[in-house]
Every structure is written in structure tokens, then in C-alpha cells.
Design a protein around this motif. Structure first.
Motif, PDB file in Angstrom:
ATOM      1  N   ARG A 169     109.032  60.919   4.463  1.00 25.30           N
ATOM      2  CA  ARG A 169     107.611  60.580   4.365  1.00 25.30           C
ATOM      3  C   ARG A 169     107.243  60.304   2.913  1.00 25.30           C
ATOM      4  NH1 ARG A 169     104.914  62.677   9.058  1.00 25.30           N
ATOM      5  NH2 ARG A 169     106.312  63.973  10.317  1.00 25.30           N
ATOM      6  N   THR A 170     106.536  59.220   2.694  1.00 25.95           N
ATOM      7  CA  THR A 170     105.935  58.936   1.396  1.00 25.95           C
ATOM      8  C   THR A 170     104.424  58.910   1.587  1.00 25.95           C
ATOM      9  OG1 THR A 170     107.825  57.646   0.607  1.00 25.95           O
ATOM     10  CG2 THR A 170     105.714  57.277  -0.480  1.00 25.95           C
ATOM     11  N   THR A 171     103.720  59.787   0.876  1.00 24.79           N
ATOM     12  CA  THR A 171     102.279  59.931   1.032  1.00 24.79           C
ATOM     13  C   THR A 171     101.598  59.552  -0.272  1.00 24.79           C
ATOM     14  OG1 THR A 171     102.683  61.801   2.536  1.00 24.79           O
ATOM     15  CG2 THR A 171     100.440  61.504   1.716  1.00 24.79           C
ATOM     16  N   LEU A 172     100.688  58.590  -0.214  1.00 13.08           N
ATOM     17  CA  LEU A 172     100.034  58.099  -1.421  1.00 13.08           C
ATOM     18  C   LEU A 172      98.701  58.814  -1.639  1.00 13.08           C
ATOM     19  CD1 LEU A 172     100.116  56.110  -3.780  1.00 13.08           C
ATOM     20  CD2 LEU A 172      98.907  54.464  -2.333  1.00 13.08           C
ATOM     21  N   VAL A 173      98.524  59.313  -2.871  1.00 14.67           N
ATOM     22  CA  VAL A 173      97.265  59.962  -3.253  1.00 14.67           C
ATOM     23  C   VAL A 173      96.388  58.988  -4.024  1.00 14.67           C
ATOM     24  CG1 VAL A 173      96.244  61.881  -4.533  1.00 14.67           C
ATOM     25  CG2 VAL A 173      98.399  62.213  -3.305  1.00 14.67           C
ATOM     26  N   GLU A 174      96.950  58.363  -5.069  1.00 15.53           N
ATOM     27  CA  GLU A 174      96.207  57.392  -5.874  1.00 15.53           C
ATOM     28  C   GLU A 174      97.094  56.208  -6.204  1.00 15.53           C
ATOM     29  OE1 GLU A 174      94.887  59.321  -9.389  1.00 15.53           O
ATOM     30  OE2 GLU A 174      93.380  60.559  -8.388  1.00 15.53           O
ATOM     31  N   GLY A 175      96.481  55.047  -6.402  1.00 17.87           N
ATOM     32  CA  GLY A 175      97.218  53.869  -6.835  1.00 17.87           C
ATOM     33  C   GLY A 175      97.815  53.103  -5.674  1.00 17.87           C
ATOM     34  N   SER A 176      99.059  52.641  -5.850  1.00 17.94           N
ATOM     35  CA  SER A 176      99.728  51.845  -4.829  1.00 17.94           C
ATOM     36  C   SER A 176     101.235  52.012  -4.970  1.00 17.94           C
ATOM     37  CB  SER A 176      99.360  50.356  -4.983  1.00 17.94           C
ATOM     38  OG  SER A 176     100.072  49.554  -4.066  1.00 17.94           O
ATOM     39  N   VAL A 177     101.917  52.103  -3.839  1.00 17.69           N
ATOM     40  CA  VAL A 177     103.379  52.122  -3.847  1.00 17.69           C
ATOM     41  C   VAL A 177     103.892  51.185  -2.766  1.00 17.69           C
ATOM     42  CG1 VAL A 177     103.568  54.491  -4.737  1.00 17.69           C
ATOM     43  CG2 VAL A 177     103.567  54.088  -2.265  1.00 17.69           C
ATOM     44  N   GLU A 178     105.128  50.748  -2.965  1.00 18.45           N
ATOM     45  CA  GLU A 178     105.797  49.864  -2.011  1.00 18.45           C
ATOM     46  C   GLU A 178     107.034  50.580  -1.473  1.00 18.45           C
ATOM     47  OE1 GLU A 178     108.475  45.773  -2.274  1.00 18.45           O
ATOM     48  OE2 GLU A 178     106.940  46.180  -3.798  1.00 18.45           O
ATOM     49  N   VAL A 179     107.196  50.559  -0.162  1.00 20.60           N
ATOM     50  CA  VAL A 179     108.338  51.210   0.477  1.00 20.60           C
ATOM     51  C   VAL A 179     109.272  50.133   1.020  1.00 20.60           C
ATOM     52  CG1 VAL A 179     109.083  52.738   2.333  1.00 20.60           C
ATOM     53  CG2 VAL A 179     107.008  53.259   1.050  1.00 20.60           C
ATOM     54  N   ASP A 180     110.527  50.135   0.541  1.00 15.94           N
ATOM     55  CA  ASP A 180     111.526  49.160   0.977  1.00 15.94           C
ATOM     56  C   ASP A 180     112.695  49.881   1.634  1.00 15.94           C
ATOM     57  OD1 ASP A 180     110.004  47.184  -0.162  1.00 15.94           O
ATOM     58  OD2 ASP A 180     111.148  47.103  -2.021  1.00 15.94           O
ATOM     59  N   VAL A 181     113.096  49.401   2.810  1.00 18.09           N
ATOM     60  CA  VAL A 181     114.242  49.961   3.529  1.00 18.09           C
ATOM     61  C   VAL A 181     115.420  49.010   3.374  1.00 18.09           C
ATOM     62  CG1 VAL A 181     115.122  50.704   5.774  1.00 18.09           C
ATOM     63  CG2 VAL A 181     112.732  51.109   5.171  1.00 18.09           C
ATOM     64  N   PRO A 182     116.624  49.513   3.051  1.00 16.03           N
ATOM     65  CA  PRO A 182     117.790  48.632   2.898  1.00 16.03           C
ATOM     66  C   PRO A 182     118.035  47.783   4.146  1.00 16.03           C
ATOM     67  CG  PRO A 182     118.297  50.847   2.127  1.00 16.03           C
ATOM     68  CD  PRO A 182     116.957  50.928   2.794  1.00 16.03           C
ATOM     69  N   ASN A 183     118.482  46.549   3.919  1.00 15.29           N
ATOM     70  CA  ASN A 183     118.822  45.613   5.000  1.00 15.29           C
ATOM     71  C   ASN A 183     117.607  45.185   5.815  1.00 15.29           C
ATOM     72  OD1 ASN A 183     121.593  45.943   4.295  1.00 15.29           O
ATOM     73  ND2 ASN A 183     121.682  47.788   5.576  1.00 15.29           N
ATOM     74  N   LYS A 184     116.421  45.464   5.315  1.00 13.31           N
ATOM     75  CA  LYS A 184     115.203  45.021   5.990  1.00 13.31           C
ATOM     76  C   LYS A 184     114.439  44.093   5.051  1.00 13.31           C
ATOM     77  CE  LYS A 184     115.027  47.579   9.871  1.00 13.31           C
ATOM     78  NZ  LYS A 184     114.731  47.087  11.221  1.00 13.31           N
ATOM     79  N   GLN A 185     114.072  42.939   5.540  1.00 15.96           N
ATOM     80  CA  GLN A 185     113.294  42.008   4.746  1.00 15.96           C
ATOM     81  C   GLN A 185     111.812  42.305   4.922  1.00 15.96           C
ATOM     82  OE1 GLN A 185     114.818  39.890   2.633  1.00 15.96           O
ATOM     83  NE2 GLN A 185     116.717  40.853   3.341  1.00 15.96           N
ATOM     84  N   GLU A 186     111.444  43.538   4.633  1.00 18.37           N
ATOM     85  CA  GLU A 186     110.063  43.975   4.817  1.00 18.37           C
ATOM     86  C   GLU A 186     109.593  44.714   3.577  1.00 18.37           C
ATOM     87  OE1 GLU A 186     109.983  46.465   8.215  1.00 18.37           O
ATOM     88  OE2 GLU A 186     110.594  44.907   9.627  1.00 18.37           O
ATOM     89  N   GLN A 187     108.332  44.541   3.253  1.00 16.32           N
ATOM     90  CA  GLN A 187     107.711  45.268   2.158  1.00 16.32           C
ATOM     91  C   GLN A 187     106.460  45.943   2.699  1.00 16.32           C
ATOM     92  OE1 GLN A 187     107.242  41.916  -0.503  1.00 16.32           O
ATOM     93  NE2 GLN A 187     108.978  42.569  -1.744  1.00 16.32           N
ATOM     94  N   HIS A 188     106.408  47.238   2.557  1.00 16.71           N
ATOM     95  CA  HIS A 188     105.288  48.019   3.083  1.00 16.71           C
ATOM     96  C   HIS A 188     104.510  48.609   1.914  1.00 16.71           C
ATOM     97  CE1 HIS A 188     106.989  47.872   7.186  1.00 16.71           C
ATOM     98  NE2 HIS A 188     108.154  47.981   6.569  1.00 16.71           N
ATOM     99  N   PHE A 189     103.261  48.189   1.748  1.00 10.68           N
ATOM    100  CA  PHE A 189     102.412  48.689   0.674  1.00 10.68           C
ATOM    101  C   PHE A 189     101.459  49.746   1.232  1.00 10.68           C
ATOM    102  CE2 PHE A 189     103.837  44.621  -0.902  1.00 10.68           C
ATOM    103  CZ  PHE A 189     104.058  44.858  -2.251  1.00 10.68           C
ATOM    104  N   LEU A 190     101.355  50.843   0.518  1.00 11.91           N
ATOM    105  CA  LEU A 190     100.477  51.928   0.952  1.00 11.91           C
ATOM    106  C   LEU A 190      99.185  51.933   0.144  1.00 11.91           C
ATOM    107  CD1 LEU A 190     102.905  54.973   1.378  1.00 11.91           C
ATOM    108  CD2 LEU A 190     102.220  53.265   3.067  1.00 11.91           C
ATOM    109  N   LYS A 191      98.116  52.319   0.807  1.00 15.51           N
ATOM    110  CA  LYS A 191      96.842  52.585   0.161  1.00 15.51           C
ATOM    111  C   LYS A 191      96.662  54.102   0.088  1.00 15.51           C
ATOM    112  CE  LYS A 191      94.721  48.419   2.125  1.00 15.51           C
ATOM    113  NZ  LYS A 191      93.629  47.911   3.013  1.00 15.51           N
ATOM    114  N   PRO A 192      95.779  54.585  -0.783  1.00 13.58           N
ATOM    115  CA  PRO A 192      95.543  56.029  -0.844  1.00 13.58           C
ATOM    116  C   PRO A 192      95.210  56.614   0.529  1.00 13.58           C
ATOM    117  CG  PRO A 192      94.506  54.966  -2.713  1.00 13.58           C
ATOM    118  CD  PRO A 192      95.015  53.861  -1.824  1.00 13.58           C
TER     119      PRO A 192
END
Length: 387
Positions: A266-289
Motif C-alpha cells: 500500500r502507498t498512501t499519500l498525505v501531501e503532494g503527488s506520487v506516481e506508482v509504477d508496476v514492472p511490465n505494466k504500461q500504466e502510470q497511477h498518480f495519487l492525490k492526497p
């Protein structure tokens, strides 16, 4: 007519003007039967002025949790109307529903399950493993180290074996054993809180064009911005957290990563922005707070959460929000360094809500769970049996 003390404190609670001492005083008064009757009358009057379709018990539950939030240092004030959803969403049991139960574990040491075994909470424990094979055991009397020109504790004293010539430019492997926690301030100013049973690998190198860490376990990050170059060539230095299943690219500041092997990450965002990338997946997941990415079997699910529930460990509390018993005791096992065994598998699915101090003995947590659900615990040496 002169107002009673309970009336004055209740009005202060509604207006969010109570001091820390007054919060404690209100909690103490709530333990008395006569004062409970008075507070119910005051709640009844408040409901007449502002009906929220709440019962007295739901109101009391909201007061109890709000008081615990103040005691544990959470910054936001939660009005009773918010806790209407909290009460109705509880799946099985509420830890802090009874009046006075929560603070009891802050003030009383003797109300624990019948057991001769006392298992204390974890503390400051960490081991630095350097590339040359040497190890440095950090002081249990300190709580954080600072990576700079020398490796120092927060009070300025130098870590034994932590001179720059010894570790500079090496990959440092920070290991937090079960029953431990530690805080690290990296050379760029980034602050990292490490939870029990966690390993963090970090390379100290000012010339590197990317800041990269490897994490196995749980950590909370407050990332410092860092730039290189001048003028139009100036750019931000990337900050990456790599786990066994995915990589977190940081575009903001504060977030929590839980990446224990064998469990959903689990990646939980408190402030700002992060991007979660999984190997072998052409996907980019951006989290909001207040969003969380759950990664399991190379699949990513994004859900909305209350981020404080997943970061309270660094503030000294267990905060369970609809958590099943298996997950709760998995956290407890790492913090108290015990092995957990369930008498029946269906007990693992019992769900609980509530806040419990993290630095109490294990018995405090078990007593709260026993009060909230139809379960019992037995402790033998460092093994915990759930019945």
C-alpha cells in the motif's frame, strides 16, 4: 444559575476551544455515572438545536474518538456529524464505544488480561549494515540519526563508527528488527520514519542524478525537494522508492509505503503527488492526497482513504479503520515481536474500529480487543493464541 463544570467543558468541546488539560478533565468526568447522565442531558439539548439523526450513544462515541484524536496529537478537529458515518460503517465492533475505555489505557497499568507474561511495546532499535560487511547498532536511547558530513544522532553526538571516511559513498542498509522503530534524516533533508521489521537501502552520493532507495517493510517519507543545474538547465532530482513489486516516483512530499513480503503493498499519500509504477505494466497511477494504491499480483487499485489511519504508527498509536483481526495482529506481532496463532480461521475476519496507544504493553491492546469482540487471548512466552 451557575453552570456546572461538565456544562462548561461540553460547551468548550462543541466550540473546539478546550486546552489539553481540559480535554483530560472532560474524559475523567465522563467516567463518572452522574456526569454521564449530565452529558446525556446536554447532548439531548444539542440535538434539539441541531438534529443529526444521531442517537446519544453515537454522539458519545464521537466525543470519545475526538478526545482520543486530541490526546494522540491529530491536528484536525472532528465534529460529531462526521462520526455518524464512522459509527454506521463499523462492520463488527467498535473499540472505543464505551465511555472511558480509551483513556483507561493511557492512565491505568494494572487492568490487563490474566497472564503472568508481560510483553512490552517496541522501542528505538536499528542496525546499520555497510557494504564492507561491518555493522553498527544504533543507540536505543536515541530515536533518529542524521546523514551529513558525519553520521550523527539528533543531539549532535557522532554515531560510533559513523565517520564520513568510513561510510561515505557506500550503500547503507538500515535494518529495523521486530519490536523496533527509528527515524533517519537523509543528506538531502528527506525525513524517513521506519517501522518494525523493515529494511531500507540507501546510497549516499551527492553526484548522483537520482535519489533512489529500496524498501522492504514500512516507512513514512517527507521528501525534500532537490534541484541540480543553473538557469534553464535547472531541474528537479528524482526521488524513487523501489519495493519488491513496484516503484514509487515522488512528485510531492509526504506519503507512507507499506511493502511487507507476502502482504498486499500500500502507498498512501498525505501531501503532494506520487506516481506508482508496476514492472511490465504500461500504466502510470498518480495519487492525490488521501488516496491509496493497493498493489497485489501486479494489479493496482486506487481507493480513497483517511490517510491518518495509515500513518498514525509514527505518532504512537494503532488506528484501525474497519481492519480485520488478522491485519491488526499482524501489526502487533511486528511491534511486540510475538508469533500469532488463531484457534479458528474465521476469527481472522472479525473487523474492528478504534484507536489504541502503541507504546502500552501488549496486554492493553488485547484487553481493548476483548472488550470489543467475542474473543479471548492466551500468551505463552512470545506466542499469542486467539480464541
Amino acid at each position: 444559575m451557575q453552570k456546572s463544570r461538565i456544562s462548561i467543558l461540553f460547551e468548550g468541546y462543541i466550540a473546539n476551544k478546550l486546552t489539553g488539560e481540559e480535554v483530560l478533565e472532560l474524559q475523567e468526568l465522563l467516567n463518572g455515572e452522574e456526569d454521564q447522565l449530565d452529558i446525556r442531558d446536554l447532548i439531548g439539548e444539542e440535538l434539539k438545536r441541531d438534529p443529526l439523526l444521531l442517537s446519544e450513544e453515537e454522539w458519545l462515541a464521537g466525543i470519545e474518538v475526538n478526545i482520543m484524536n486530541k490526546l494522540t496529537g491529530r491536528r484536525e478537529n472532528v465534529k460529531p456529524r462526521v462520526w455518524r458515518l464512522w459509527v454506521r460503517s463499523a462492520v463488527a465492533a467498535i473499540l472505543i464505544l464505551g465511555i472511558g475505555i480509551s483513556l483507561h489505557y493511557w492512565l491505568a497499568k494494572d487492568n490487563t488480561p490474566d497472564s503472568k507474561v508481560v510483553i512490552s511495546a517496541g522501542g528505538n532499535k536499528a542496525i546499520l549494515r555497510l557494504a564492507d560487511g561491518s555493522e553498527i547498532s544504533l543507540s536505543e536511547l536515541q530515536s533518529e540519526i542524521i546523514v551529513g558530513d558525519a553520521l550523527t544522532y539528533a543531539d549532535g553526538s557522532v554515531v560510533k563508527g559513523g565517520t564520513a571516511s568510513h561510510w561515505k559513498d557506500q550503500k547503507i542498509d538500515v535494518y529495523i528488527p521486530r519490536g523496533g522503530t527509528y527515524k533517519i534524516i537523509l543528506a538531502d533533508g528527506t525525513r524517513v520514519w521506519l517501522n518494525a521489521d523493515t529494511r531500507l537501502k540507501y546510497q549516499f552520493n551527492k553526484q548522483k542524478q537520482v535519489r533512489e532507495l529500496e524498501l522492504d517493510g514500512e516507512a513514512y517519507f517527507e521528501v525534500a525537494h532537490q534541484n541540480i543545474g543553473e538557469g534553464e538547465q535547472r531541474k528537479a532530482v528524482p526521488f524513487l522508492v523501489r519495493t519488491a513489486g513496484y516503484t514509487v516516483k515522488v512528485h510531492g512530499t509526504s506519503f507512507n509505503v507499506t511493502a511487507y513480503r507476502g502482504e498486499p503493498s500500500r502507498t498512501t499519500l498525505v501531501e503532494g503527488s506520487v506516481e506508482v509504477d508496476v514492472p511490465n505494466k504500461q500504466e502510470q497511477h498518480f495519487l492525490k492526497p488521501n488516496q491509496q494504491a493497493i498493489v497485489s499480483s501486479n494489479r493496482v487499485a486506487i481507493i480513497d482513504v483517511e490517510s491518518s489511519s495509515y500513518t498514525s504508527w509514527k505518532e504512537g498509536t494503532f488506528n484501525f479503520s474497519g481492519e480485520d483481526l488478522e491485519g491488526i495482529l499482524r501489526q502487533a506481532a511486528r511491534w511486540y515481536d510475538v508469533e500469532v496463532h488463531f484457534q479458528r480461521d474465521e476469527l481472522k475476519q472479525l473487523k474492528f474500529e478504534g484507536i489504541v496507544p502503541r507504546y502500552e504493553d501488549l496486554e492493553g491492546l488485547l484487553k481493548a480487543l476483548e472488550k470489543a469482540g467475542d474473543i479471548k487471548f492466551e500468551i505463552k512466552e512470545r506466542e499469542l493464541l486467539v480464541k
